[in-house]
Design an enzyme around this catalytic site. Structure first.
Site, PDB file in Angstrom:
ATOM      1  N   SER A 154       0.837  -1.193   0.000  1.00 57.16           N
ATOM      2  CA  SER A 154       0.000   0.000   0.000  1.00 57.16           C
ATOM      3  C   SER A 154       0.879   1.253   0.000  1.00 57.16           C
ATOM      4  O   SER A 154       1.779   1.379  -0.826  1.00 57.16           O
ATOM      5  CB  SER A 154      -0.930  -0.052   1.217  1.00 57.16           C
ATOM      6  N   ARG A 224     -11.683   6.145  10.212  1.00 56.09           N
ATOM      7  CA  ARG A 224     -11.232   4.764  10.217  1.00 56.09           C
ATOM      8  C   ARG A 224     -12.327   3.812   9.723  1.00 56.09           C
ATOM      9  O   ARG A 224     -12.047   2.830   9.034  1.00 56.09           O
ATOM     10  CB  ARG A 224     -10.791   4.376  11.636  1.00 56.09           C
ATOM     11  N   ASP A 318      -8.718  -6.413  -4.583  1.00 57.05           N
ATOM     12  CA  ASP A 318      -8.326  -5.116  -4.024  1.00 57.05           C
ATOM     13  C   ASP A 318      -8.794  -4.016  -4.962  1.00 57.05           C
ATOM     14  O   ASP A 318      -8.291  -3.878  -6.074  1.00 57.05           O
ATOM     15  CB  ASP A 318      -6.797  -5.078  -3.875  1.00 57.05           C
ATOM     16  N   HIS A 351      -8.060  -5.029  -0.156  1.00 58.77           N
ATOM     17  CA  HIS A 351      -6.754  -4.437   0.125  1.00 58.77           C
ATOM     18  C   HIS A 351      -6.100  -5.076   1.353  1.00 58.77           C
ATOM     19  O   HIS A 351      -4.883  -5.196   1.420  1.00 58.77           O
ATOM     20  CB  HIS A 351      -6.943  -2.930   0.336  1.00 58.77           C
ATOM     21  N   ASP A 352      -6.910  -5.490   2.308  1.00 57.54           N
ATOM     22  CA  ASP A 352      -6.402  -6.127   3.528  1.00 57.54           C
ATOM     23  C   ASP A 352      -5.602  -7.393   3.247  1.00 57.54           C
ATOM     24  O   ASP A 352      -4.839  -7.848   4.104  1.00 57.54           O
ATOM     25  CB  ASP A 352      -7.566  -6.501   4.458  1.00 57.54           C
TER      26      ASP A 352
END
Lengths: 380, 205
Positions: A154, A224, A318, A351-352
């Site tokens: 990232s 968040r 992602d 993305h995680d």
């Protein structure tokens, strides 16, 4: 297996730099601290160093625990340790908290030497380029001329890429994971919403909330929560929560669905431990990074002076840092006839996924890293 | 979904295949191998001719094998074309025994011609007499070169040497050289009947 191969108990260290650092913005940090951790042993010819660059909310605490009682290890512990894909029996691994961070390196929460008070809003905007320059200072401090590898996912991948551009002779391999050569408008838009949540929180006080004894918790929490939505894929959220209810429907705005419970939990947890000013700066660093800008938008030209060998990785689900963005990096490297391999890992977690111990993903990293030669008798 | 297109290759033929390709690739040139498998051909060309090469591969296990042996490999699906590669950026682009498993057959050949100054295409000749015999006997061919049953084959665009010659003519593709082999030996007499593996070196007219 990975759980049994922990690096064990680790401790952070601090390096203080008194030579001024000129930032990309033109601002100057007359002195600064970087907090870092190392795992493994630097070999005699200092050829086995690997730098881990962290992403938005990461820290220098990449692997191991601070005490046996710690509930969680470092954020990339599944990757790093003896016999793990990034094997600490072979490599000397460095984790560093970036400038502007809130875990010990100079940043908005640290003390401004000019005033003796927290920097707060006065801490300058830092960029990916500034981070890489400061990391290079840390290498100088550790006596390391050249990295065996720089690894990042990232925003960390942007730093890995920047290393190859800014210091072509100081990095042999770059592992650029779930990253991009710049952010798309949509990606920046998420950052802007996150920042607006923080900045419009009544307890933000223009960034100088420390002196008011408050923190813009609500803004940071919402920022968040938004982030977490974008880090997961639609499918992964569907699989994890679906439309599952917490309890019976109450016809209220309390937590009704499991997904809401997750987001609130993540938001609360983060708001309790992260600094809002740091969050603003990290998202800005993401927005500003665009190394091709100085080359008329030509990424191939931008990467023409790089000397590193590259492994570029993306994850199919992602959408925040989509495979297409990684392929732009790959294309530019192919245009330069660079040594590059590209893996598009089939993964459901969005993305995680870059932080998860997917077997194929880790097999790729393990295989690639095991081929990196280190030690005095091996010429790369 | 992984479409596994690993073709089991007769070892003798495989080596002959490699040897002919090596004859067609210039020393020190830049090679792109589409459907590169575990990178063996690229490794062979590199060791024999100091080529600089990249492989394209879709299959995860093959990708990992390439990374293990240090082959530059790009994971992508050939069905999507070669958009990550610049025009005329390779001396030679190779598609070895994969053409018959492609859906976008026409597109990939044209893409290869765009990216490569020359291209090499090899495929199992469906006109080979053993295949014809099986068809005559009323069954779909199954052989060393075509080891699949009709219901599980990845091969969707099988063709004969005559078909491919016609394809090249129709698409303005110049056949620089054509070699046909069976069981590792060259076939010069009635190749469309007696040849098992067809190999072409091509460029745009």
């Amino acid at each position: 297996m990975s759980e049994n191969n922990s690096i064990g108990i680790v401790a952070p260290k601090t390096a203080s730099f008194s030579e001024p650092l000129v930032l990309k913005s033109g601002a100057v940090l007359t002195q600064f601290d970087l907090v870092y951790e190392t795992y493994g042993t630097l070999n005699a010819d200092k050829s086995n160093a690997v730098l881990i660059c962290h992403a938005l909310s990461g820290t220098h605490h990449v692997a191991g625990k601070y005490s046996e009682q710690d509930k969680y290890p470092g954020w990339w512990d599944n990757l790093i340790g003896p016999n793990k894909p990034l094997d600490t029996k072979k490599f000397f691994v460095i984790g560093v908290n970036n400038l502007g961070g809130c875990h010990g390196s100079s940043g908005p929460v640290s003390t401004n030497p000019a005033t003796g008070k927290p920097w707060g809003s006065a801490f300058p905007i830092v960029t990916v380029e500034d981070w890489v320059n400061s990391q290079a200072r840390l290498l100088d401090y550790l006596g390391i001329t050249q990295l065996a590898a720089v690894i990042g996912g990232s925003l960390g991948g942007m730093q890995a890429l920047q290393w190859t551009i800014a210091y072509p002779d100081r990095v042999r391999h770059a592992l650029v994971i779930a990253s991009a050569p710049n952010l798309t408008a949509q990606n920046m838009a998420f950052n802007e919403v996150a920042r607006q949540a923080i900045i419009t929180d009544p307890e933000f006080h223009g960034g100088d909330y420390y002196e008011h004894g408050v923190v813009p918790r609500r803004g940071l929490r919402i920022a968040r929560m938004l982030g977490h939505i974008t880090y997961l894929s639609d499918d992964a959220m569907g699989e994890k929560f679906g439309r599952k209810l917490k309890d019976n429907i109450k016809y209220s705005f309390d937590v009704e669905f499991e997904m809401e419970s997750y987001l609130r939990y993540q938001g609360d947890k983060f708001a309790g431990e992260f600094d809002a000013n740091t969050y603003l700066r990290m998202t800005r660093a993401l927005d500003y990074y665009d190394p091709a800008l100085a080359f008329g938008g030509d990424l191939s030209k931008t990467l023409s002076q790089t000397k590193a060998k590259f492994l570029v990785l993306s994850f199919t689900s992602d959408w925040r840092f989509s495979p297409a963005r990684s392929r732009e990096i790959v294309k530019a490297l192919l245009d330069n006839e660079s040594t590059v391999s590209y893996a598009e890992v089939t993964a459901a977690h969005g993305h995680d996924a870059f932080l998860m111990p997917d077997a194929h993903y880790h097999a790729i990293l393990r295989t690639y890293l095991s081929n990196i030669e280190v030690g005095g008798n091996h010429a790369e | 979904m992984q479409n596994n297109v690993n073709i089991t290759k007769n070892v003798a033929q495989y080596r002959q295949d490699f040897a002919i390709i090596a004859n067609w690739v210039k020393f020190g040139s830049k090679v792109l191998d589409l459907g590169c498998g575990d990178g063996e051909l690229l490794q062979f060309l590199h060791s024999a001719l100091e080529t600089k090469g990249y492989g394209v591969e879709k299959n995860d296990a093959n990708l990992l094998a390439c990374i293990a042996n240090g082959t530059n490999v790009i994971q992508m699906d050939l069905e999507d074309g070669l958009s990550g590669f610049e025009d005329q950026s390779f001396n030679t682009v190779i598609l070895s025994q994969t053409l018959q498993a492609m859906h976008n057959t026409e597109e990939i050949v044209l893409e290869m011609l765009r990216v490569g100054k020359e291209i090499i295409v090899t495929f199992p000749n469906f006109g080979y007499w053993r295949n014809r015999m099986q068809i005559t006997a009323g069954r779909m061919p199954v052989s060393k070169a075509l080891p699949y049953q009709w219901y599980d084959t990845p091969n969707v665009h099988l063709c004969t040497i005559n078909d491919f010659d016609e394809f090249c003519h129709h698409h303005n593709i110049e056949i620089l050289e054509r070699r046909v082999i069976t069981d590792g030996k060259e076939v010069n007499f009635m190749p469309n009947l007696l040849g098992s593996l067809a190999m072409y070196r091509l460029k745009s007219k």
